[in-house]
Design a protein around this motif. Sequence first.
Motif, PDB file in Angstrom:
ATOM      1  N   LEU A 127       8.312 -17.071  21.019  1.00  0.00           N
ATOM      2  CA  LEU A 127       9.363 -18.471  21.201  1.00  0.00           C
ATOM      3  C   LEU A 127       9.510 -19.081  19.830  1.00  0.00           C
ATOM      4  CD1 LEU A 127      10.783 -19.938  23.344  1.00  0.00           C
ATOM      5  CD2 LEU A 127       8.620 -21.132  23.503  1.00  0.00           C
ATOM      6  N   LEU A 128       8.642 -19.093  19.128  1.00  0.00           N
ATOM      7  CA  LEU A 128       8.745 -19.851  17.657  1.00  0.00           C
ATOM      8  C   LEU A 128       9.710 -19.055  16.771  1.00  0.00           C
ATOM      9  CD1 LEU A 128       4.881 -20.863  17.110  1.00  0.00           C
ATOM     10  CD2 LEU A 128       6.853 -22.242  17.731  1.00  0.00           C
ATOM     11  N   ASP A 129      10.013 -17.976  17.048  1.00  0.00           N
ATOM     12  CA  ASP A 129      10.955 -17.203  15.967  1.00  0.00           C
ATOM     13  C   ASP A 129      12.121 -17.797  16.429  1.00  0.00           C
ATOM     14  OD1 ASP A 129       8.903 -15.552  14.951  1.00  0.00           O
ATOM     15  OD2 ASP A 129       9.299 -14.089  16.504  1.00  0.00           O
ATOM     16  N   SER A 130      12.733 -18.387  17.471  1.00  0.00           N
ATOM     17  CA  SER A 130      13.936 -18.829  17.851  1.00  0.00           C
ATOM     18  C   SER A 130      14.243 -20.195  17.054  1.00  0.00           C
ATOM     19  CB  SER A 130      14.061 -19.101  19.613  1.00  0.00           C
ATOM     20  OG  SER A 130      13.261 -20.219  19.788  1.00  0.00           O
ATOM     21  N   TYR A 131      13.226 -20.809  16.521  1.00  0.00           N
ATOM     22  CA  TYR A 131      13.359 -21.970  15.618  1.00  0.00           C
ATOM     23  C   TYR A 131      14.453 -21.780  14.675  1.00  0.00           C
ATOM     24  CZ  TYR A 131      12.797 -25.468  12.235  1.00  0.00           C
ATOM     25  OH  TYR A 131      13.072 -26.463  11.304  1.00  0.00           O
ATOM     26  N   GLU A 132      14.043 -20.766  13.644  1.00  0.00           N
ATOM     27  CA  GLU A 132      14.964 -20.382  12.645  1.00  0.00           C
ATOM     28  C   GLU A 132      15.914 -19.740  12.979  1.00  0.00           C
ATOM     29  OE1 GLU A 132      15.046 -16.935   9.011  1.00  0.00           O
ATOM     30  OE2 GLU A 132      13.162 -18.304   9.200  1.00  0.00           O
TER      31      GLU A 132
ATOM     32  N   ALA B 233      11.806 -14.053  35.540  1.00  0.00           N
ATOM     33  CA  ALA B 233      11.655 -13.415  34.131  1.00  0.00           C
ATOM     34  C   ALA B 233      11.857 -14.307  33.103  1.00  0.00           C
ATOM     35  CB  ALA B 233      12.204 -11.938  34.200  1.00  0.00           C
ATOM     36  N   TYR B 234      13.038 -14.979  33.027  1.00  0.00           N
ATOM     37  CA  TYR B 234      13.292 -15.758  31.786  1.00  0.00           C
ATOM     38  C   TYR B 234      12.269 -16.982  31.911  1.00  0.00           C
ATOM     39  CZ  TYR B 234      15.869 -18.959  28.698  1.00  0.00           C
ATOM     40  OH  TYR B 234      16.227 -20.140  28.026  1.00  0.00           O
ATOM     41  N   LEU B 235      11.855 -17.572  33.104  1.00  0.00           N
ATOM     42  CA  LEU B 235      10.911 -18.718  33.140  1.00  0.00           C
ATOM     43  C   LEU B 235       9.540 -17.877  32.372  1.00  0.00           C
ATOM     44  CD1 LEU B 235      11.651 -20.310  36.626  1.00  0.00           C
ATOM     45  CD2 LEU B 235      12.473 -21.286  34.248  1.00  0.00           C
ATOM     46  N   ALA B 236       9.350 -17.149  32.897  1.00  0.00           N
ATOM     47  CA  ALA B 236       8.024 -16.576  32.484  1.00  0.00           C
ATOM     48  C   ALA B 236       8.084 -16.245  30.973  1.00  0.00           C
ATOM     49  CB  ALA B 236       7.668 -15.020  33.259  1.00  0.00           C
ATOM     50  N   ARG B 237       9.081 -15.878  30.493  1.00  0.00           N
ATOM     51  CA  ARG B 237       9.350 -15.537  28.893  1.00  0.00           C
ATOM     52  C   ARG B 237       9.325 -16.674  28.076  1.00  0.00           C
ATOM     53  NH1 ARG B 237      13.842 -14.464  25.532  1.00  0.00           N
ATOM     54  NH2 ARG B 237      15.414 -14.641  27.197  1.00  0.00           N
ATOM     55  N   VAL B 238       9.314 -18.027  28.874  1.00  0.00           N
ATOM     56  CA  VAL B 238       9.374 -19.378  28.021  1.00  0.00           C
ATOM     57  C   VAL B 238       8.098 -20.144  28.339  1.00  0.00           C
ATOM     58  CG1 VAL B 238      11.732 -19.379  27.517  1.00  0.00           C
ATOM     59  CG2 VAL B 238      10.870 -20.467  29.531  1.00  0.00           C
ATOM     60  N   GLY B 239       7.215 -19.471  29.080  1.00  0.00           N
ATOM     61  CA  GLY B 239       5.861 -20.248  29.295  1.00  0.00           C
ATOM     62  C   GLY B 239       6.069 -20.691  30.670  1.00  0.00           C
TER      63      GLY B 239
END
Length: 504
Positions: free
Chosen positions: A329-334, A489-495
């Motif tokens: 998830l932190l990769d999406s910051y940059e 599935a999206y909700l699971a992907r973002v925690g």
Amino acid sequence: MTKQFATDVLICGAGAAGLTLAIDLARRGVSFRLIEKMDNPFRGSRGKGIQPRTQEIFEDIGILDRIVAAGGPYPPQRRYLDDCSYTDSNAVEHVDPTPAEPYQLPLMVPQFLTESAMRARLVELGQRPEYGCELVSFEQDLDGVTAHVAGKTGKETLRVRWLVGADGGRSLVRHTLGIDFPGKTLGVRAVVADVVLTGLTRDVWHRFGDGDMTRQISLCPLAGTAMFQIPGPVPSDGDIDLSAEGLNALVAERTGRDDIGIQSVSWSSVYTMNARLADRYRVERVFLVGDAAHIHPPTGGQGLNTSAQDAYNLGWKLAAVANGAPDCLLDSYEEERRPIAAAMLGLATKLLDAQKRGEMQRGREVHQLDIGYAESSLTLERPERAGCRGAGDRAPDAPVRGAAGQSTRLFELFRGTHWTLLGYEVERGSVRPRPGLHIHIFGATGNILDDRGHFRDAYDITAGDWVLVRPDGYIGAIITGVDIETLEAYLARVGLGVANAFHN
């Protein structure tokens, strides 16, 4: 064996970016330390424009009312001609608020007042910056970061999960990581000073020599203070006298007037304008925000705003991963923020060129309301949408009513640290509740009523649609009611997976 950390996040730099991140982490219950190598808070006005999108962010983190009280609107600008006549015009384009965009005008708030409001909010949340405390060096490994700091009580070694460099254009964090900072020097050296003066009214922004970089100077009354800000280009080399006497001479020379008197100087600086962008915003467990990642000319009032929005984007992601969300998830910051900075640098440089010609006008392009993340890996549309509001766009506001009849706004539903799921005429109970997700259903049997159609119109939705709004006020996903499995599935992907759901 579990590694022990002194704190989750070490934030280096207590300017606007560091303070915004600290506020966001504090309200999310993430442990951190905020250190600043200066002995005292910054006391200048450098970043004085608060754009409409940043006002929305400040509303969410609980400081907008005090920011508005501290500053004020931009005054009209008065351009003086060589024959001593003048013309008045608006410094910013005036646009009325709409239900979807409640804030349309930039605010003028000197940077030191903005940061003061941020520090007050941080104290309310039980935290404060540590001044006179400097990052000396750091090393990182797979499990965390070891940071060596020096403060008023001596040297200290900290073990933290993440390190964030909010330490400005000369960032030690960026240099230590070996991240390139390409760009260019823009050929303009300038002075900026906060002064008390006599001889000018405070109802307009006084501008002299527009279009002539050898004579240009302006004197802008600083809202919320008794001071004026004096910005203007100066020769590319040589010493500049920043005393009251020296600034008096500069003002007299460029205005041709002897009735303007500088009484005192509160803060001043001489700087060379650059446009630079870091090649990377993240190296493993270390991140860059604000001026450490991008520097630019001040034209257009984009810098402080972009810096605060960097931190606002990173804060919820750090908190999510700290609470078990996947590290990716932190990769999406940059991925999300670096293209925004690149576009901002282009805009600020374009406005600088217009200012050199005496033609600069600030319109919607500086408001940052159209910034979005449509290309982000965190966007999801099922089915894909074209020609209307979509995933990655800013989530608009809208006046709505609760089922009990009270008036409210979407921004009130969004306010806080949670995700917000909006279902439009959907079946209640289709998505199970879980920590960190607020679910609101629109319709006759729902808890929210869109009786004036503002929500439907702003989001371009039809019956059966779900809109998932991220903690930072952007649309993460728009999905039809027949595709709930994709939403889950999206909700699971973002925690926000089912594993964390409440059980009866």
